[in-house]
Design an enzyme around this catalytic site. Sequence first.
Site, PDB file in Angstrom:
ATOM      1  N   CYS A 166      -2.211   8.760   2.676  1.00 55.26           N
ATOM      2  CA  CYS A 166      -1.876   8.277   1.321  1.00 55.26           C
ATOM      3  C   CYS A 166      -2.903   8.783   0.334  1.00 55.26           C
ATOM      4  CB  CYS A 166      -1.848   6.758   1.227  1.00 55.26           C
ATOM      5  SG  CYS A 166      -1.309   5.942   2.680  1.00 55.26           S
TER       6      CYS A 166
ATOM      7  N   GLU B 290       0.892  -1.176   0.000  1.00 61.94           N
ATOM      8  CA  GLU B 290       0.000   0.000   0.000  1.00 61.94           C
ATOM      9  C   GLU B 290       0.914   1.206   0.000  1.00 61.94           C
ATOM     10  OE1 GLU B 290      -3.381   0.297   0.134  1.00 61.94           O
ATOM     11  OE2 GLU B 290      -3.556  -1.855  -0.140  1.00 61.94           O
TER      12      GLU B 290
END
Length: 469
Positions: A275, A241
Amino acid sequence: MTHYALLIDGQLQTAEHLDEVLDPATEQVVGYAARASEAQVDAAVEAAQRAFAAWAADPQARRHALALAAAILRENSQQIAELISLEQGRPVRFTLGEVAGAAATFDHYASFETPPAEVLRDDEQRLVRIERRPLGVVAAITPWNVPIILLVLKLAPALHAGNTLVAKPSEHTPLSTLLLGHLLKDVFPAGVLNIVAGDGAIGERLSRHPQVRLITFTGSVATGKNLYAGAADDLKRLTLELGGNDAALVLADADIPAIAESLFWGAFWNSGQVCFAIKRLYVHQSLFEPLVAALVARAERTRLGSGLDPDTELGPLTNRQQLERVKALVADARAHGAVVHTGGTQPDGPGYFFAPTIVSGIGTGVALVDEEQFGPVLPVIAFDDVEDAIRQANASPFGLGASVWTRDVARGEAIARRLDAGLAWVNQHLDVHPGAPKGGYKWSGLGYEGGLRGYDAFSDLQVINIARR
Ligand code: ADP
């Protein structure tokens, strides 16, 4: 001053070296993290390997332990939330939400029924059945922006599926994860959950251990690529990720007063250290001025401060490196002719604070637009033609999230479908459904986390074939 120990084979262990962890709001020491030696990393993996067979064999015990973990997180939520806030910077009102989310994740997996084995054939001649098998030892390597929930999103499904785990938090925010190890020490049998702390070298030692079968990682693209290359030798499984450079597209019919607050938080929550925060804002030129004015007004009334102050809306950046990077990006943008509408400065006093900053007058080719800033600075870019905005949004090596803002929801959805992003939103950003698989396109990641797709990353398949005559 508190020392935080490692968790290895069911025991809290100190270490020869202790690393001080600073409060980013004051630059004062919050506590000391034991830094694992290479031998302690190896011992943690070996303990996880020893614990694996018994743990894999007892799904009831796994569910029971996950439910207990949820309860312990809830009982200790204030303490955990304050420690996250102290080492990471985010206000307690948000870190309490993070701990509640982690407890809910444990609860979810405590009652999660593994989907039944698929039977492809079952007659007098043949039985063919597809079953899941846990992998063995999982290494979970996590970043500093949202340390507890990002770990628990890996930990809970990994353990539910029958694996054992060694976690390695970021060297910038290790204390909350070490505290979690302390609180959960007796919840899992010895060796099922191990926590080692240290820097990237310790992460690398862990990720390359021959008994680790899966690496589940959240962090930077550079480290993700390193891990991918390092995993090749041993064909380890890998879930990555990584970063994002999410675009939000505000169409000409958008209702600025109605959406400005959501756009602001989509970009600035956790001081932009997310993110999938909004990192580039494309707006139809007819709305450029009112949108910038609304964002500037919101930014200027934002209360910056220590995460422990109940009035604080945004804390500091989590570490000095990140502050320096954000400052350098703003300086570079100015050198390229950017207009800084508000912010752009580090307030006086201690701490890694940076005022929420709205920038325009730059586009593709300038680092603040092309790269991931991971900080409280938002470039706003005007467009004429939505096709051009879609092209610019997609012209990125990242592909994590993207959003479209419009009163015409059907059109918004049609445009969202054309954006290269694993998470596509209409009239919202950041909000991730707990059951949704989260994954990025291109450099934003490999594989999925969450949902059934994410759960399946923690198992191999085994096809059982039985001849009946
Ligand atoms: P950031 O630059 O945002 O700190 P990183 O990707 O460096 O992001 O850090 C995320 C996590 O990866 C941290 O726990 C860090 O210690 C770890 N890490 C850094 N380098 C390596 C590496 N080469 N191998 C394994 N883990 C690493």
